[in-house]
Design a protein around this motif. Structure first.
Motif, PDB file in Angstrom:
ATOM      1  N   MET A   1       0.840  -1.184   0.000  1.00 43.42           N
ATOM      2  CA  MET A   1       0.000   0.000   0.000  1.00 43.42           C
ATOM      3  C   MET A   1       0.882   1.244   0.000  1.00 43.42           C
ATOM      4  O   MET A   1       2.009   1.195   0.487  1.00 43.42           O
ATOM      5  CB  MET A   1      -0.911  -0.001   1.214  1.00 43.42           C
ATOM      6  N   ARG A   2       0.351   2.312  -0.539  1.00 46.21           N
ATOM      7  CA  ARG A   2       1.041   3.596  -0.545  1.00 46.21           C
ATOM      8  C   ARG A   2       0.060   4.705  -0.192  1.00 46.21           C
ATOM      9  O   ARG A   2      -1.103   4.662  -0.561  1.00 46.21           O
ATOM     10  CB  ARG A   2       1.638   3.889  -1.918  1.00 46.21           C
ATOM     11  N   VAL A   3       0.571   5.728   0.485  1.00 47.86           N
ATOM     12  CA  VAL A   3      -0.219   6.883   0.879  1.00 47.86           C
ATOM     13  C   VAL A   3       0.343   8.119   0.188  1.00 47.86           C
ATOM     14  O   VAL A   3       1.560   8.268   0.058  1.00 47.86           O
ATOM     15  CB  VAL A   3      -0.163   7.091   2.413  1.00 47.86           C
ATOM     16  N   GLY A   4      -0.537   9.003  -0.252  1.00 45.51           N
ATOM     17  CA  GLY A   4      -0.105  10.265  -0.837  1.00 45.51           C
ATOM     18  C   GLY A   4      -0.942  11.406  -0.309  1.00 45.51           C
ATOM     19  O   GLY A   4      -2.133  11.235  -0.004  1.00 45.51           O
ATOM     20  N   HIS A   5      -0.320  12.573  -0.185  1.00 46.35           N
ATOM     21  CA  HIS A   5      -1.012  13.791   0.258  1.00 46.35           C
ATOM     22  C   HIS A   5      -0.877  14.841  -0.824  1.00 46.35           C
ATOM     23  O   HIS A   5       0.195  15.001  -1.410  1.00 46.35           O
ATOM     24  CB  HIS A   5      -0.409  14.320   1.565  1.00 46.35           C
ATOM     25  N   GLY A   6      -1.938  15.572  -1.083  1.00 53.01           N
ATOM     26  CA  GLY A   6      -1.907  16.663  -2.045  1.00 53.01           C
ATOM     27  C   GLY A   6      -2.514  17.916  -1.461  1.00 53.01           C
ATOM     28  O   GLY A   6      -3.386  17.847  -0.586  1.00 53.01           O
ATOM     29  N   TYR A   7      -2.047  19.048  -1.950  1.00 49.23           N
ATOM     30  CA  TYR A   7      -2.539  20.347  -1.491  1.00 49.23           C
ATOM     31  C   TYR A   7      -2.546  21.285  -2.688  1.00 49.23           C
ATOM     32  O   TYR A   7      -1.622  21.260  -3.507  1.00 49.23           O
ATOM     33  CB  TYR A   7      -1.623  20.905  -0.401  1.00 49.23           C
ATOM     34  N   ASP A   8      -3.570  22.096  -2.791  1.00 52.46           N
ATOM     35  CA  ASP A   8      -3.605  23.120  -3.832  1.00 52.46           C
ATOM     36  C   ASP A   8      -4.398  24.307  -3.328  1.00 52.46           C
ATOM     37  O   ASP A   8      -5.234  24.190  -2.427  1.00 52.46           O
ATOM     38  CB  ASP A   8      -4.222  22.588  -5.128  1.00 52.46           C
ATOM     39  N   HIS A  42      -6.995  19.139  -8.372  1.00 54.60           N
ATOM     40  CA  HIS A  42      -5.539  19.341  -8.369  1.00 54.60           C
ATOM     41  C   HIS A  42      -4.908  18.683  -7.138  1.00 54.60           C
ATOM     42  O   HIS A  42      -3.851  18.054  -7.234  1.00 54.60           O
ATOM     43  CB  HIS A  42      -5.192  20.824  -8.409  1.00 54.60           C
ATOM     44  N   ALA A  43      -5.561  18.827  -6.001  1.00 54.21           N
ATOM     45  CA  ALA A  43      -5.035  18.206  -4.775  1.00 54.21           C
ATOM     46  C   ALA A  43      -5.069  16.684  -4.885  1.00 54.21           C
ATOM     47  O   ALA A  43      -4.130  16.001  -4.453  1.00 54.21           O
ATOM     48  CB  ALA A  43      -5.824  18.682  -3.555  1.00 54.21           C
ATOM     49  N   VAL A  44      -6.122  16.130  -5.485  1.00 47.97           N
ATOM     50  CA  VAL A  44      -6.206  14.676  -5.672  1.00 47.97           C
ATOM     51  C   VAL A  44      -5.108  14.212  -6.621  1.00 47.97           C
ATOM     52  O   VAL A  44      -4.444  13.199  -6.369  1.00 47.97           O
ATOM     53  CB  VAL A  44      -7.609  14.252  -6.170  1.00 47.97           C
ATOM     54  N   CYS A  45      -4.887  14.951  -7.715  1.00 50.64           N
ATOM     55  CA  CYS A  45      -3.805  14.594  -8.642  1.00 50.64           C
ATOM     56  C   CYS A  45      -2.462  14.581  -7.918  1.00 50.64           C
ATOM     57  O   CYS A  45      -1.667  13.640  -8.082  1.00 50.64           O
ATOM     58  CB  CYS A  45      -3.747  15.585  -9.808  1.00 50.64           C
ATOM     59  N   ASP A  46      -2.202  15.608  -7.123  1.00 50.56           N
ATOM     60  CA  ASP A  46      -0.932  15.662  -6.388  1.00 50.56           C
ATOM     61  C   ASP A  46      -0.811  14.515  -5.390  1.00 50.56           C
ATOM     62  O   ASP A  46       0.274  13.952  -5.212  1.00 50.56           O
ATOM     63  CB  ASP A  46      -0.776  16.997  -5.669  1.00 50.56           C
ATOM     64  N   GLU A  90      -4.166   0.666  -7.685  1.00 50.43           N
ATOM     65  CA  GLU A  90      -5.553   1.105  -7.741  1.00 50.43           C
ATOM     66  C   GLU A  90      -5.871   1.874  -6.467  1.00 50.43           C
ATOM     67  O   GLU A  90      -5.191   1.728  -5.455  1.00 50.43           O
ATOM     68  CB  GLU A  90      -6.507  -0.074  -7.903  1.00 50.43           C
ATOM     69  N   LEU A  91      -6.899   2.681  -6.552  1.00 51.90           N
ATOM     70  CA  LEU A  91      -7.283   3.507  -5.406  1.00 51.90           C
ATOM     71  C   LEU A  91      -8.047   2.681  -4.385  1.00 51.90           C
ATOM     72  O   LEU A  91      -9.029   2.021  -4.737  1.00 51.90           O
ATOM     73  CB  LEU A  91      -8.149   4.678  -5.869  1.00 51.90           C
ATOM     74  N   ALA A  92      -7.599   2.706  -3.133  1.00 54.83           N
ATOM     75  CA  ALA A  92      -8.369   2.123  -2.035  1.00 54.83           C
ATOM     76  C   ALA A  92      -9.396   3.150  -1.564  1.00 54.83           C
ATOM     77  O   ALA A  92     -10.583   2.844  -1.423  1.00 54.83           O
ATOM     78  CB  ALA A  92      -7.463   1.699  -0.895  1.00 54.83           C
ATOM     79  N   ASN A  93      -8.940   4.389  -1.321  1.00 52.93           N
ATOM     80  CA  ASN A  93      -9.867   5.465  -0.972  1.00 52.93           C
ATOM     81  C   ASN A  93      -9.185   6.819  -1.117  1.00 52.93           C
ATOM     82  O   ASN A  93      -7.957   6.916  -1.194  1.00 52.93           O
ATOM     83  CB  ASN A  93     -10.429   5.306   0.442  1.00 52.93           C
ATOM     84  N   VAL A  94     -10.011   7.845  -1.181  1.00 52.92           N
ATOM     85  CA  VAL A  94      -9.549   9.232  -1.234  1.00 52.92           C
ATOM     86  C   VAL A  94     -10.377  10.044  -0.243  1.00 52.92           C
ATOM     87  O   VAL A  94     -11.584   9.824  -0.101  1.00 52.92           O
ATOM     88  CB  VAL A  94      -9.658   9.834  -2.664  1.00 52.92           C
ATOM     89  N   ALA A 150      -5.857  16.680   0.039  1.00 55.87           N
ATOM     90  CA  ALA A 150      -6.339  15.352  -0.337  1.00 55.87           C
ATOM     91  C   ALA A 150      -5.353  14.300   0.163  1.00 55.87           C
ATOM     92  O   ALA A 150      -4.142  14.505   0.120  1.00 55.87           O
ATOM     93  CB  ALA A 150      -6.487  15.242  -1.848  1.00 55.87           C
ATOM     94  N   VAL A 151      -5.895  13.195   0.624  1.00 60.18           N
ATOM     95  CA  VAL A 151      -5.090  12.045   1.023  1.00 60.18           C
ATOM     96  C   VAL A 151      -5.642  10.840   0.267  1.00 60.18           C
ATOM     97  O   VAL A 151      -6.865  10.637   0.215  1.00 60.18           O
ATOM     98  CB  VAL A 151      -5.172  11.790   2.546  1.00 60.18           C
TER      99      VAL A 151
END
Length: 159
Positions: A1-8, A42-46, A90-94, A150-151
């Protein structure tokens, strides 16, 4: 699993609507941006790009490229989702938080979630969008613009 954070963030400017989560929201101002200014997408993309270790939205879709001028951010998200799938994830959740004093977001959140689910190819239950004010503090509280965090959680599709 991987986690990502985005901000815009984008500031308010001329216009009578703004786009968030692919939803056109009537407002007395728009958002200033090279694209459509959809801070939520944009935050989700990041966040997705961060989880994939592929930089950020500006690296993939620079504002110096005329092809990105006024582009629908859902098109950008589609390209990022393609990168995610090609990499075997694949996306687990956003989970997204919009930070804005105005406009009121509640009437539009269900549509934002539906758009995200469609664009990400997941059930609506895997998406969450919420909104908060900053109690009139900071640039969002002074109604100068809108921000989004976005996470994402990705899971490998390769066993």
């Amino acid at each position: 699993m991987r986690v990502g954070h985005g901000y815009d963030v984008h500031r308010f400017g001329p216009g009578d609507t703004l786009t968030l989560g692919g939803v056109a929201i009537p407002h007395d101002r728009g958002l200033v941006a090279h694209s459509d200014g959809d801070v939520l997408i944009h935050a989700v993309c990041d966040a997705l790009l961060g989880a994939l270790g592929l930089g950020d939205i500006g690296t993939h879709f620079p504002d110096s490229d005329p092809a990105n001028r006024d582009i629908d951010s859902r098109q950008l998200l589609a390209r990022v989702v393609q990168l995610m799938r090609e990499a075997g994830w694949e996306l687990a959740n956003v989970d997204v938080t919009l930070v804005a004093q105005v406009p009121r977001m509640a009437p539009f959140i269900a549509c934002m979630k539906e758009n995200l689910a469609e664009d990400l190819g997941v059930a609506v239950a895997r998406t969450n969008v919420k909104a908060t004010t900053t109690e009139q503090l900071g640039f969002t509280g002074r109604e100068e613009g809108i921000a989004a965090h976005a996470v994402v959680l990705l899971q490998s599709v390769v066993p």
